[in-house]
Design a protein around this motif. Structure first.
Motif, PDB file in Angstrom:
ATOM      1  N   GLY A   3       0.789  -1.215   0.000  1.00  0.00           N
ATOM      2  CA  GLY A   3       0.000   0.000   0.000  1.00  0.00           C
ATOM      3  C   GLY A   3       0.826   1.274   0.000  1.00  0.00           C
ATOM      4  N   VAL A   4       2.009   1.255  -0.613  1.00  0.00           N
ATOM      5  CA  VAL A   4       2.844   2.452  -0.720  1.00  0.00           C
ATOM      6  C   VAL A   4       3.228   2.640  -2.186  1.00  0.00           C
ATOM      7  CG1 VAL A   4       3.763   2.254   1.617  1.00  0.00           C
ATOM      8  CG2 VAL A   4       4.962   1.157  -0.272  1.00  0.00           C
ATOM      9  N   GLU A   5       3.714   3.844  -2.512  1.00  0.00           N
ATOM     10  CA  GLU A   5       4.145   4.144  -3.870  1.00  0.00           C
ATOM     11  C   GLU A   5       5.619   3.790  -4.046  1.00  0.00           C
ATOM     12  OE1 GLU A   5       2.061   5.039  -6.115  1.00  0.00           O
ATOM     13  OE2 GLU A   5       0.312   5.454  -4.839  1.00  0.00           O
ATOM     14  N   ARG A   6       6.058   3.785  -5.302  1.00  0.00           N
ATOM     15  CA  ARG A   6       7.443   3.427  -5.614  1.00  0.00           C
ATOM     16  C   ARG A   6       8.465   4.324  -4.879  1.00  0.00           C
ATOM     17  NH1 ARG A   6       9.809   0.455  -9.610  1.00  0.00           N
ATOM     18  NH2 ARG A   6       7.769   0.098 -10.566  1.00  0.00           N
ATOM     19  N   PRO A   7       8.252   5.662  -4.775  1.00  0.00           N
ATOM     20  CA  PRO A   7       9.250   6.471  -4.054  1.00  0.00           C
ATOM     21  C   PRO A   7       9.466   6.029  -2.614  1.00  0.00           C
ATOM     22  CG  PRO A   7       7.825   7.874  -5.364  1.00  0.00           C
ATOM     23  CD  PRO A   7       7.227   6.503  -5.422  1.00  0.00           C
TER      24      PRO A   7
END
Length: 520
Positions: A3-7
């Motif tokens: 549940g997190v973005e690539r950055p």
């Protein structure tokens, strides 16, 4: 799956020396691959911050919990993981040109079918054309692959438990409520407020009592009552309510069914915006009424006073609903009505209604809630607990006041929510008072609650503002030698001062509103 973005992943890799290393791969192979067990172990010690938790995720949830839920091949958590995928960062790509509210309406229906229908998502696909037509979206405005994609993903992701099914459904419904609110829809009841109202009533009502909500929005208060009753071992499986628009009937029915109601025991129909303007239920109809009615409006002057206006002609919608709720209770009935804080102290016709309700023993408890509980407004609210008027021996007309403005915690910069222990305290205050009314003593809780007699209330000009009756603890004079105690007392005083400032501002706003009616 976490549940997190690539950055965020890149940041983890850069900052943490123990970040999992990629598996050995051949030169020129596709993007790096990692061992799932190593990723799971690494994520399982990293707790999701409070402001990043998803709806339904308890405190202490780790990124590992999310990752485990999303692992392929697991049945438990499969539906919830699928729903999170369809409502997460990939949602914009999946829904294409479909309007957000329509996309969520469709997804909600597919999730419902996956939970309650024998053939799962196939029922949703079978009814999709009719459902899409009802949403008034022409075929060329949505990708034809969208319903098939819903069905395929949900067919391969059955719910692992009834609790998980409810979480998946509630997640989509919550997003749909938020989307509706941003477009000027209803002020839906925050979950922590729903749990407080429902938990308090369920704790004192007969185990077989069925709840009724005369303005049930999406059914959030009815389902909260069913959940609270089930937690206490009740066999309540039915509910009744009235919705403002016919289009709301489907969502309320689905919501109740997912939360354990039996369809044959659910009675829903359209109802009025405020009871003085439309058909209503017969007097004395319900044992348990729980509602968050619309407030802040004013009835037209040409609307004749209805028969249940026994305590005054206050033409604001909140007092119409309040008197209506009291009139619809059976002799053993109770109601929980969410009200604006100003209703407790506004003058004029509002004072007359309060006076009549108190003198006739209809007000059982007024419970103050923290500000900033709602999504789009910082309005202060109270829960008014009512009992049937003129019932002999109903605690001699005494009223319990609960000052809960200092409870809760911040969940965003502009939002607060009641914690689980706050909800338990408020429920306990009310249930112990109801036990006291049945013959046991009740002294209240210093700094939180106090019982007032009708004479004491009359001495305060029939104001029902809890802060007038509940005094803060820790008022002994200084000196105090313990620095921690000093900080604690100063914190309590600061909280009380903030509350009084907010109260003064709301009084001034009401004064300005009244003066504005005369162009002053």
């Amino acid at each position: 799956m976490a549940g997190v973005e690539r950055p965020a992943v890149s940041n983890w890799e850069r900052r943490h020396p123990d970040y999992p290393a990629p598996a050995v791969r051949q030169a020129g192979a596709e993007p790096e691959r990692f061992r799932a067990d190593e990723v799971l172990a690494w994520l399982s010690v990293r707790t999701v911050p409070a402001n990043a938790r998803r709806p339904g995720e308890p405190a202490g949830t780790t990124y590992g919990d999310r990752f485990r839920t999303g692992l392929a091949g697991g049945s438990a958590g499969g539906l919830l993981a699928a729903v999170r995928g369809l409502t997460g960062s990939a949602m914009e790509r999946v829904r294409g040109p479909v309007p957000l509210k329509v996309y969520l309406e469709w997804l909600l229906y597919f999730v419902y079918c996956a939970i309650v229908e024998a053939d799962g998502g196939a029922a949703g696909r079978r009814d999709f054309d009719r459902f899409a037509h009802e949403c008034a979206v022409p075929e060329e405005k949505y990708p034809r692959s969208l319903p098939d994609g819903f069905q395929e993903l949900i067919d391969h992701s059955p719910p692992g438990s009834p609790e998980e099914a409810r979480q998946a459904f509630d997640l989509v419904l919550g997003l749909l409520r938020d989307a509706d609110a941003r477009e000027g829809g209803d002020f839906l009841t925050p979950p922590s407020v729903s749990r407080t109202m429902a938990g308090a009533l369920a704790a004192v009502q007969p185990v077989a009592s069925m709840p009724h909500d005369p303005y049930c929005r999406t059914g959030e208060l009815l389902t909260a009552y069913l959940d609270a009753a089930a937690a206490q071992g009740s066999e309540t499986r039915g509910a009744s309510g009235r919705v403002l628009h016919e289009r709301d009937l489907r969502n309320v029915n689905m919501n109740l069914c997912v939360h354990g109601a039996e369809p044959e025991l659910v009675e829903l129909a359209e109802g009025p915006f405020t009871p003085a303007t439309g058909p209503v239920d017969p007097p004395g109809s319900f044992d348990t009424v729980i509602t968050n009615p619309p407030f802040g409006g004013r009835l037209p002057d040409d609307v004749p006073p209805p028969s249940y206006w026994k305590y005054g002609r206050a033409r604001r919608t909140e007092f119409d609903w309040l008197q209506y709720a009291a009139s619809r209770l059976t002799p053993r009935g109770r109601a929980a009505v969410l009200m604006p804080a100003g209703a407790a102290f506004n003058a004029g016709a509002a004072r007359a209604v309060r006076t009549g309700l108190v003198e006739n023993g209809a007000v059982e408890c007024v419970m103050e809630l923290p500000a900033q509980l709602f999504e789009r407004t910082a309005i202060r609210t109270h829960i008014w607990f009512l009992r049937a008027p003129d019932v002999p021996g109903a605690s001699a007309g005494n009223v319990l006041f609960v000052a809960g403005a200092g409870l809760g915690q911040s969940v965003t910069r502009t939002r607060r929510a009641l914690r689980d222990d706050d909800i338990a305290r408020l429920v306990r205050e009310y249930s112990s008072w109801c036990a006291a009314a049945a013959g046991r003593d009740h002294a209240g809780t210093p700094g939180l609650s106090k019982v007032a007699t009708p004479a004491e209330i009359a001495a305060h000009d029939n104001s029902l503002e809890p802060v007038l009756y509940v005094r803060p603890t820790g008022t002994a004079p200084f000196p105090v030698t313990d620095p921690a105690e000093v900080r604690h007392r100063l914190g309590e005083l600061a909280g009380e001062l903030d509350h009084l400032h907010a109260w003064a501002e709301s009084v001034q706003a009401e004064v300005n509103r009244q003066l504005g009616r005369y162009d002053l």
